[in-house]
Design a protein around this motif. Structure first.
Motif, short mmCIF file in Angstrom:
data_model
loop_
_atom_site.label_atom_id
_atom_site.label_comp_id
_atom_site.label_asym_id
_atom_site.label_seq_id
_atom_site.Cartn_x
_atom_site.Cartn_y
_atom_site.Cartn_z
N ARG A 106 0.94 -1.11 -0.09
CA ARG A 106 0.01 -0.04 -0.05
C ARG A 106 0.79 1.03 0.22
N PRO A 107 1.11 1.75 -1.25
CA PRO A 107 1.89 2.89 -1.19
C PRO A 107 1.13 4.15 -0.65
N ALA A 108 1.78 5.19 -0.14
CA ALA A 108 1.30 6.27 0.30
C ALA A 108 1.93 7.32 0.05
N ARG A 135 2.05 -4.94 4.19
CA ARG A 135 1.23 -5.60 5.18
C ARG A 135 1.14 -7.37 5.02
N GLU A 136 1.36 -7.78 5.86
CA GLU A 136 1.28 -9.40 5.98
C GLU A 136 -0.40 -9.60 5.73
N VAL A 238 10.03 2.05 3.88
CA VAL A 238 9.28 0.82 3.75
C VAL A 238 8.72 0.24 5.11
N ILE A 239 7.44 0.27 5.35
CA ILE A 239 7.18 -0.18 6.52
C ILE A 239 6.51 -1.66 6.35
N VAL A 240 7.06 -2.59 7.30
CA VAL A 240 6.53 -3.81 7.07
C VAL A 240 5.98 -4.31 8.48
N THR A 241 4.84 -4.86 8.22
CA THR A 241 4.19 -5.00 9.49
C THR A 241 2.99 -6.26 9.45
N SER A 242 2.34 -6.68 10.62
CA SER A 242 1.29 -7.74 10.58
C SER A 242 0.14 -7.22 10.05
N ASN A 243 -0.68 -8.08 9.78
CA ASN A 243 -2.10 -7.91 9.03
C ASN A 243 -2.76 -6.95 9.90
N GLY A 246 -0.86 -3.48 9.93
CA GLY A 246 -1.04 -3.15 8.72
C GLY A 246 -2.15 -2.31 8.08
N ASP A 247 -3.27 -2.90 8.67
CA ASP A 247 -4.78 -2.61 8.34
C ASP A 247 -4.74 -1.10 8.85
#
Ligand code: IPM
Ligand code: MG
Length: 360
Positions: A106-108, A135-136, A238-243, A246-247
């Protein structure tokens, strides 16, 4: 080349924004000598009405046998009374799971022309914003064991957050690969001060980082990440995170740009298969009135060309066409300033098609 695309117009403004997107794809196909073959399938509220379920099996099968899926939006007040498990939104969860779409990009980004729409002080975003939330999407609390039990306090309900090393490793790799093509910085977001699942998350992400010596990795707790996104959004690449984190964070990041009507997303499986959809919802209040902004869906189609079909030049071409229409001063109602003239969904599509054709 011939590409098979399963198209889910969905509910609300979905069919309108998809309609304009297919016109743009057809134009791109003509220009670059590709054929896009669309199979329209029901999912969401319309599928509840026509088939009695939000995600008919034949929809899943057609999606599986296509090269990619393009989705408008699902949901609306008409189906709000339904119990949780029967709501149109369940179609999204079902598709993610059935199609193995574990990586949600999800690009912002802040479009230069729309900088005024950003609700933050200009000095916080000067020079633009370009964040992507990875987002996972098929694990964690969304898909963990859940249930309702009776205990001494009456009825209780629970949802379990559980991540395996495999799930964390594969999403971390997506994030690091993405960072290598961008600003070489990954921020992993968790709640490792409290949650066991987050401690595993943090350990595995750190292990994956060892294979990417050029990428800078930092770890934020989710509460701090939420704060930093509005305090200093430019620190993120880049931000990586859980479901579930990330929501939440992807909605926050999209609002920071001020133009949610502009933001595309991709949900990817292993291999190049993916489902592409705008970040915005079905906006039932403006549906059918030629008011919706089709740009987020058109930009989602550009992501499809880039990530699933590997048609980089064609993807750039769509993005440039959108940029041109903005630079020429055209605005749909959602991104217009007070008093500015506005264009409708169809005219917006016309202008983007013309820009792809190279007409002024
Ligand atoms: C999203 C949405 C969905 C989610 C809902 C509609 C199930 O909020 O795509 O972010 O929570 O994943
Ligand atoms: Mg959401």
């Amino acid at each position: 080349m011939n590409y098979k695309i399963a198209v889910i117009p969905g509910d609300g403004i979905g069919p309108e924004v998809i309609g304009q997107t297919l016109r743009v794809l057809d134009e791109i196909g003509k220009k670059y000598g590709h054929e896009f073959e669309y199979t329209e399938v029901p999912a969401g509220g319309n599928a509840i009405d026509s088939e009695g379920e939000c995600l008919p099996q034949k929809t899943v099968e057609i999606c599986k046998s296509s090269d990619a899926v393009l989705l408008g939006a699902v949901g609306g007040p008409k189906w709000d009374h339904l119990p949780g498990s029967e709501r149109p939104e369940m179609a999204l969860l079902g598709l993610r799971s059935a199609l193995g779409l574990f990586a949600n990009l999800r690009p912002a980004m802040l479009f230069e022309e729309l900088a005024d729409a950003c609700p933050l002080k200009p000095e916080l975003v000067s020079g633009g914003l370009d964040i992507v939330v990875v987002r996972e999407l098929t694990g964690g609390i969304y898909f963990g064991e859940k249930g309702i039990v009776e205990d001494e306090n009456g009825t209780a309900a629970y949802d379990i957050e559980k991540y395996s090393e495999m799930e964390v490793r594969r999403i971390a790799k997506v994030a690091f690969d993405m960072a290598m093509k961008r600003g070489k910085k990954v921020t992993s977001v968790d709640k490792a001060n409290v949650l066991e699942s987050s401690r595993l998350w943090r350990r595995v992400v750190t292990e994956v980082a060892a294979d990417y010596p050029e990428v800078e990795l930092n770890h934020f707790y989710v509460d701090n990440a939420a704060m930093q996104l509005v305090r200093g959004p430019k620190q993120f690449d880049v931000i990586v995170t859980s479901n579930i984190f990330g929501d939440i964070l992807s909605d926050e990041a999209s609002q920071v740009t001020g133009s949610i009507g502009m933001l595309p997303s991709a949900s990817l499986a292993t291999g190049n298969f993916g489902m592409y959809e705008p970040v915005h919802g079905s906006a039932p209040d403006i549906a059918g009135q030629d008011l919706a902004n089709p740009m987020a869906t058109i930009l989602s189609a550009a992501m499809m060309l880039r990530y699933t079909f590997g048609l980089l030049e064609a993807a750039d071409d769509i993005e440039a066409a959108v940029q041109k229409v903005l630079a020429d001063g055209y605005r749909t109602a959602d991104i217009a300033k007070a008093g500015e003239p506005v264009i409708g969904t169809k005219e917006c599509g016309d202008l983007i098609v013309a820009a792809v054709r190279g007409e002024a």
